[in-house]
Design an enzyme around this catalytic site. Structure first.
Site, PDB file in Angstrom:
ATOM      1  N   LYS A 211      70.709  38.945  25.765  1.00  0.00           N
ATOM      2  CA  LYS A 211      70.839  39.560  23.820  1.00  0.00           C
ATOM      3  C   LYS A 211      72.635  39.486  23.746  1.00  0.00           C
ATOM      4  CE  LYS A 211      66.940  41.153  23.012  1.00  0.00           C
ATOM      5  NZ  LYS A 211      65.109  40.550  21.519  1.00  0.00           N
ATOM      6  N   GLU A 245      58.075  47.507  17.456  1.00  0.00           N
ATOM      7  CA  GLU A 245      57.855  45.291  16.160  1.00  0.00           C
ATOM      8  C   GLU A 245      56.814  45.536  15.386  1.00  0.00           C
ATOM      9  OE1 GLU A 245      57.713  42.557  20.009  1.00  0.00           O
ATOM     10  OE2 GLU A 245      56.913  43.936  20.557  1.00  0.00           O
ATOM     11  N   HIS A 269      62.432  46.398  29.872  1.00  0.00           N
ATOM     12  CA  HIS A 269      63.475  46.202  28.508  1.00  0.00           C
ATOM     13  C   HIS A 269      64.615  47.767  28.404  1.00  0.00           C
ATOM     14  CE1 HIS A 269      61.947  42.574  28.234  1.00  0.00           C
ATOM     15  NE2 HIS A 269      60.763  42.638  27.504  1.00  0.00           N
ATOM     16  N   LYS A 361      53.720  48.341  19.011  1.00  0.00           N
ATOM     17  CA  LYS A 361      53.131  46.941  18.290  1.00  0.00           C
ATOM     18  C   LYS A 361      53.020  47.264  16.734  1.00  0.00           C
ATOM     19  CE  LYS A 361      53.393  44.133  21.302  1.00  0.00           C
ATOM     20  NZ  LYS A 361      54.540  42.970  21.687  1.00  0.00           N
TER      21      LYS A 361
HETATM   22  C1  BG6 Z   1      58.777  40.725  25.831  1.00  0.00           C
HETATM   23  C2  BG6 Z   1      56.645  41.856  25.577  1.00  0.00           C
HETATM   24  O1  BG6 Z   1      58.818  40.634  27.412  1.00  0.00           O
HETATM   25  O2  BG6 Z   1      59.487  41.553  24.799  1.00  0.00           O
HETATM   26  C3  BG6 Z   1      56.878  41.327  24.484  1.00  0.00           C
HETATM   27  O3  BG6 Z   1      56.386  41.158  26.594  1.00  0.00           O
HETATM   28  C4  BG6 Z   1      57.950  41.775  23.591  1.00  0.00           C
HETATM   29  O4  BG6 Z   1      55.267  42.179  23.869  1.00  0.00           O
HETATM   30  C5  BG6 Z   1      58.761  41.218  23.385  1.00  0.00           C
HETATM   31  O5  BG6 Z   1      57.166  41.874  21.852  1.00  0.00           O
HETATM   32  C6  BG6 Z   1      60.229  41.685  22.638  1.00  0.00           C
HETATM   33  O6  BG6 Z   1      60.968  41.327  23.160  1.00  0.00           O
HETATM   34  P1  BG6 Z   1      62.371  40.809  21.739  1.00  0.00           P
HETATM   35  O7  BG6 Z   1      63.513  39.863  22.366  1.00  0.00           O
HETATM   36  O8  BG6 Z   1      61.485  40.042  20.603  1.00  0.00           O
HETATM   37  O9  BG6 Z   1      62.245  41.727  21.483  1.00  0.00           O
END
Ligand code: BG6
Length: 515
Positions: A211, A245, A269, A361
Site C-alpha cells: 500500500k 473492518e 499486517h 470484523k
Molecule cells: C487479509 C486477511 O490478509 O487482509 C483478511 O486475511 C482481511 O481477513 C484483509 O480482510 C484486510 O486487507 P485490506 O487490504 O482489505 O485492509
C-alpha cells in the site's frame, strides 16, 4: 474529473513507463493457483496496471497452473470478465472509469493455462519441459494457493531443479500469507523453503507493504524535520494501530474458523505497521538496511502474555447476524473475530510506551490507521480557562479507506476570553495527487521482478514476530472470547484494557465537533 485524474487517465493510456522508471527485466511468471480468487482479484489487475505503465518486458509470459483441464482461451475469457467486473465496481480498489484495452490485451495474449496437480511429480516434470521453451529463463514462481500447498510445491520445484539459478538467470519464489500458524510451523516452513532456495530468492508477501500509504510512513517520518525529534518515549504517550473492518468473513468461514482474527492480522499486517512506525532510521532504502532496522523492532518486542490481549466474537447486532450463524462456522465456535493487544518495545526509543493494536470484523467502520498520541503539556497556564484538561495532540496516519494524515491540536476559540478549542487539520492524498486504481500488488510484483526485497519479509523477522505472540497462541488456559454486537466498536473488555492504563481507544466514527 479533476485535472489530476485526467492526467492520470491519460498517463494510464500511454503504456510508457513513468519518468525515472524502467521496465522490469524479461521474466516468466508461473502462478500456482491460476483459478483462485487472488489471481483474479489482485494479480491480474496489478499486471494490467503494470502493463498500462509500460513496466513489463515484451518477452514476459504468464503461465497459470491449476488442477483441472481447461483451455487457455477459457481461462483468458474468465480473467477478462472478472477484470471488467472489478473495474466497473465502484466499491473495488480497482474501479476505473475506462479500461485501457491495449494494456489488458498485452497481458491477455501472454496468459497460458497449464493443468496440473500441485502435489504430483508429473506436473513438475511437464512444467520443467515447458519452461525450457520459455522466452525468458528468469522465472518467478508465485504461490497463490492455500497454505497447505506451500511446502509440497516448494519441495517439488526444488527436486525438479526449477529453483537453481544458472547462467545469470534468476529463480524466485513468492509466498503468500499465512506464513505458518505459529512459531514452530513458521520455522518448519522456512526450513523447508531454505533447503531448496537461498533467502534472497524468497519473497514473503504481506500485502499491507504494497500500500502506498504504508510505504509513505517512512517518507513522512524521515523526509520531514518535525517528526523525528518527538518520535520517542520522552514525548510520545502511546500509539494506537487499528484495522477495523465492516465486512464479516465473506464466505471464508472454513478458513477463518482455523485462523481467527489474531493470527490473520496481528503478527503480520499490524506488526508490519508497528515496525514502520517504530524502526530506527535506516541509512538507505536498500532492502537489508530497511529490513535490519525493522527486525530490531520485532527483536525488542516484549513477548505478549494473556493479560495483554482481548479477544472477541461478533454476535447478532445492527450490522447483521452472529458469526456463529455464518456459513461453515460451528454453532459453538470459539474463534475470535476481534483481537486487541498491548505491545511494548523494550529499547531506548520506546521503553514504557504502549502500542495498542486492534482489529476485527463487523465493526462500526472500516478504518486502517495509526494514531500517535503525544504526552500532555503542563496545564498551569490554562488553570483559569473553562477547560480542566487539554486534549492531547494526536498525529494520525490514515492508511485505508481514507488516504492521508490528520493532526489534532488545540487553538484559542475566537472571542474575548482565553478558551481552548480542539481542532483537526487534515491532509488527503487526493487533494494533491492523482488517485490510481492500484490494488497494492503492482509494486510488489514489479519489485520482485527487479529483485528488490525491501517490501518483503525476511525469515528472521517472520519468526521473531511469531515468537512474540507464541505464548498467547499456546496459553496454559484458553483465553476468553467476549461477545460484541455486529456493527459496534468491539467488546467492552477491550475498552477496559486501555482504561486500566488510564487511556481510551480512539472512536471509530468520530470527527471533532465544531466549536
Ligand atoms: C487479509 C486477511 O490478509 O487482509 C483478511 O486475511 C482481511 O481477513 C484483509 O480482510 C484486510 O486487507 P485490506 O487490504 O482489505 O485492509
Amino acid at each position: 474529473m479533476s485535472n489530476e485524474s485526467q492526467e492520470a487517465d491519460q498517463h494510464n493510456q500511454s503504456n510508457k513507463p513513468p519518468a525515472g522508471k524502467h521496465p522490469a527485466p524479461p521474466c516468466t511468471l508461473v502462478i500456482f493457483g491460476a483459478g483462485g480468487d487472488l489471481t483474479k482479484r489482485l494479480l491480474m489487475p496489478a499486471l494490467y496496471n503494470l502493463s498500462a505503465d509500460g513496466l513489463l518486458d515484451d518477452a514476459m509470459q504468464i503461465i497459470g497452473v491449476n488442477h483441472g483441464e481447461r483451455e487457455t482461451s477459457d481461462w483468458r475469457d474468465e480473467l477478462t470478465q472478472s477484470l471488467r467486473t472489478f473495474a466497473a465496481d465502484k466499491a473495488s480498489t480497482f474501479h476505473t472509469s475506462k479500461l485501457n484495452e491495449q494494456a489488458w490485451s498485452w497481458v491477455e495474449q501472454r496468459l497460458e493455462y497449464f493443468p496440473g496437480e500441485f502435489e504430483e511429480d508429473e506436473t513438475f516434470e511437464r512444467l520443467e519441459q515447458r519452461l525450457t521453451k520459455a522466452k525468458s529463463s528468469n522465472i518467478v514462481f508465485y504461490l497463490a494457493v492455500s497454505a497447505r500447498f506451500f511446502s509440497p510445491i516448494v519441495e517439488h520445484l526444488g527436486k525438479a531443479g526449477l529453483l537453481e539459478e544458472k547462467d545469470g538467470n534468476f529463480r524466485r519464489l513468492v509466498i503468500e500469507k499465512p506464513f505458518g500458524t505459529d512459531l514452530k510451523s513458521a520455522q518448519e516452513l522456512n526450513r523447508c523453503i531454505l533447503q531448496f532456495a537461498q533467502e534472497n530468492q524468497v519473497y514473503r508477501i504481506d500485502h499491507f507493504l504494497g500500500k502506498d500509504t504504508v510505504q509513505s510512513i517512512l517518507a513522512v517520518r524521515f523526509a520531514n524535520a518535525m517528526f523525528e525529534p518527538v518520535w520517542r518515549r520522552e514525548y510520545i504517550d502511546s500509539v494506537q494501530i487499528t484495522a477495523s473492518e465492516t465486512i464479516g468473513v465473506e464466505g471464508r468461514g472454513g478458513f477463518y474458523e482455523q485462523t481467527g482474527a489474531f493470527r490473520d492480522m496481528l503478527p503480520n499486517h499490524l506488526f508490519q505497521l508497528l515496525g514502520m512506525i517504530a524502526m530506527e532510521p535506516p541509512n538507505s532504502f536498500d532492502a537489508e538496511a530497511v529490513r535490519d532496522k525493522k527486525a530490531e523492532v520485532f527483536d525488542a518486542m516484549k513477548p505478549l502474555s494473556a493479560k495483554d490481549v482481548v479477544l472477541g466474537q461478533y454476535e447478532a447486532g445492527p450490522a447483521g447476524p452472529a458469526y456463529r450463524d455464518e456459513k461453515d462456522v460451528a454453532k459453538d465456535s470459539r474463534t475470535e473475530t476481534y483481537a486487541a493487544a498491548r505491545v511494548f518495545i523494550e529499547n531506548w526509543r520506546w521503553a514504557g510506551v504502549p502500542f495498542y493494536l486492534r482489529t476485527g470484523k463487523r465493526l462500526a467502520e472500516r478504518r486502517t490507521e495509526i494514531s500517535v498520541q503525544l504526552k500532555a503539556v503542563p496545564f498551569r497556564l490554562f488553570r483559569d480557562t473553562p477547560v480542566d484538561a487539554l486534549t492531547p495532540n494526536v498525529f494520525t496516519l490514515r492508511i485505508d479507506p481514507a488516504h492521508g494524515t490528520s493532526f489534532d491540536f488545540n487553538v484559542k476559540v475566537p472571542g474575548p476570553i482565553m478558551q481552548i478549542g480542539h481542532v483537526r487539520s487534515k491532509f488527503d492524498y487526493s487533494d494533491f495527487f492523482a488517485e490510481r486504481a492500484n490494488v497494492g500488488y503492482e509494486t510488489l510484483l514489479y519489485d520482485c521482478m527487479l529483485g528488490d526485497e525491501t517490501l518483503f519479509q525476511r525469515a528472521d523477522s517472520i519468526e521473531t514476530a511469531w515468537a512474540a505472540v507464541d505464548k498467547v497462541l499456546h496459553p496454559d488456559t484458553p483465553l476468553d472470547v467476549h461477545g460484541y454486537p455486529a456493527g459496534s466498536a468491539g467488546p467492552k473488555e477491550a475498552d477496559e484494557l486501555l482504561a486500566a492504563d488510564g487511556r481510551a481507544w480512539r472512536s471509530l466514527t468520530d470527527t471533532p465537533k465544531k466549536a
